[in-house]
Design a protein around this motif. Sequence first.
Motif, mmCIF file in Angstrom:
data_model
loop_
_atom_site.group_PDB
_atom_site.id
_atom_site.type_symbol
_atom_site.label_atom_id
_atom_site.label_comp_id
_atom_site.label_asym_id
_atom_site.label_seq_id
_atom_site.Cartn_x
_atom_site.Cartn_y
_atom_site.Cartn_z
ATOM 1 N N LYS A 1 46.653 54.273 39.931
ATOM 2 C CA LYS A 1 46.683 54.868 41.278
ATOM 3 C C LYS A 1 45.299 55.116 41.873
ATOM 4 O O LYS A 1 45.149 55.209 43.076
ATOM 5 N N ASP A 2 44.263 55.205 41.037
ATOM 6 C CA ASP A 2 42.919 55.490 41.530
ATOM 7 C C ASP A 2 41.981 54.288 41.478
ATOM 8 O O ASP A 2 40.806 54.426 41.776
ATOM 9 N N THR A 3 42.475 53.119 41.096
ATOM 10 C CA THR A 3 41.596 51.961 40.943
ATOM 11 C C THR A 3 42.107 50.747 41.720
ATOM 12 O O THR A 3 42.658 49.824 41.143
ATOM 13 N N PRO A 4 41.916 50.745 43.055
ATOM 14 C CA PRO A 4 42.261 49.558 43.823
ATOM 15 C C PRO A 4 41.098 48.561 43.803
ATOM 16 O O PRO A 4 39.946 48.942 43.987
ATOM 17 N N LEU A 5 41.400 47.310 43.566
ATOM 18 C CA LEU A 5 40.385 46.255 43.568
ATOM 19 C C LEU A 5 40.867 45.142 44.487
ATOM 20 O O LEU A 5 42.062 44.863 44.566
ATOM 21 N N LYS A 6 39.907 44.490 45.172
ATOM 22 C CA LYS A 6 40.289 43.424 46.095
ATOM 23 C C LYS A 6 39.121 42.475 46.299
ATOM 24 O O LYS A 6 37.973 42.796 46.024
ATOM 25 N N SER A 7 39.461 41.305 46.826
ATOM 26 C CA SER A 7 38.450 40.348 47.273
ATOM 27 C C SER A 7 39.012 39.610 48.478
ATOM 28 O O SER A 7 40.133 39.101 48.444
ATOM 29 N N ASP A 8 38.213 39.549 49.543
ATOM 30 C CA ASP A 8 38.610 38.812 50.738
ATOM 31 C C ASP A 8 38.287 37.326 50.612
ATOM 32 O O ASP A 8 38.857 36.511 51.334
ATOM 33 N N ASP A 9 37.372 36.972 49.754
ATOM 34 C CA ASP A 9 36.959 35.574 49.557
ATOM 35 C C ASP A 9 36.729 34.861 50.896
ATOM 36 O O ASP A 9 37.178 33.745 51.104
ATOM 37 N N GLY A 10 36.044 35.563 51.811
ATOM 38 C CA GLY A 10 35.714 34.970 53.102
ATOM 39 C C GLY A 10 36.775 35.143 54.178
ATOM 40 O O GLY A 10 36.543 34.806 55.323
ATOM 41 N N GLU A 11 37.944 35.655 53.826
ATOM 42 C CA GLU A 11 39.036 35.888 54.788
ATOM 43 C C GLU A 11 39.061 37.382 55.085
ATOM 44 O O GLU A 11 39.883 38.132 54.573
ATOM 45 N N SER A 12 38.119 37.817 55.906
ATOM 46 C CA SER A 12 37.866 39.228 56.162
ATOM 47 C C SER A 12 39.135 40.038 56.417
ATOM 48 O O SER A 12 39.922 39.719 57.302
#
Length: 119
Positions: A56-67
């Motif tokens: 619940k406290d560790t969100p991770l993400k990557s847009d990889d150029g798709e803002s």
Amino acid sequence: MLKKLGIILTDKGSKYAVSGCPVSDTEEIEAALKTLKSEKAYAKATHNTWGALLDKDTPLKSDDGESGAGMVILRMLEREGLTGHLIVVTRWYGGKHLGGDRFRHVQSCVRSYLETLCK
């Protein structure tokens, strides 16, 4: 094990696919992305955006150029309360800008993936 649903939709030449799997740490996220990109088509994709809630406290993400796309995936995971899971939305750019439709397409892909988890 990485589950690939393949191409979910197309719009103005752009193609969208969705994949995902359970994960418990960043090493498993990296391994899943490496597995996905080991396939030539996914390695050559314009964007492989992803989101994961390890807890619940560790969100991770990557847009990889798709803002902004990674945040769309994270919000949907949070709404579902789905932790310990990685979702990757892949886009092959078709040559025409989609504007705000690209976010609706990311949502459609994530919805399709979440529906398969309920089956």
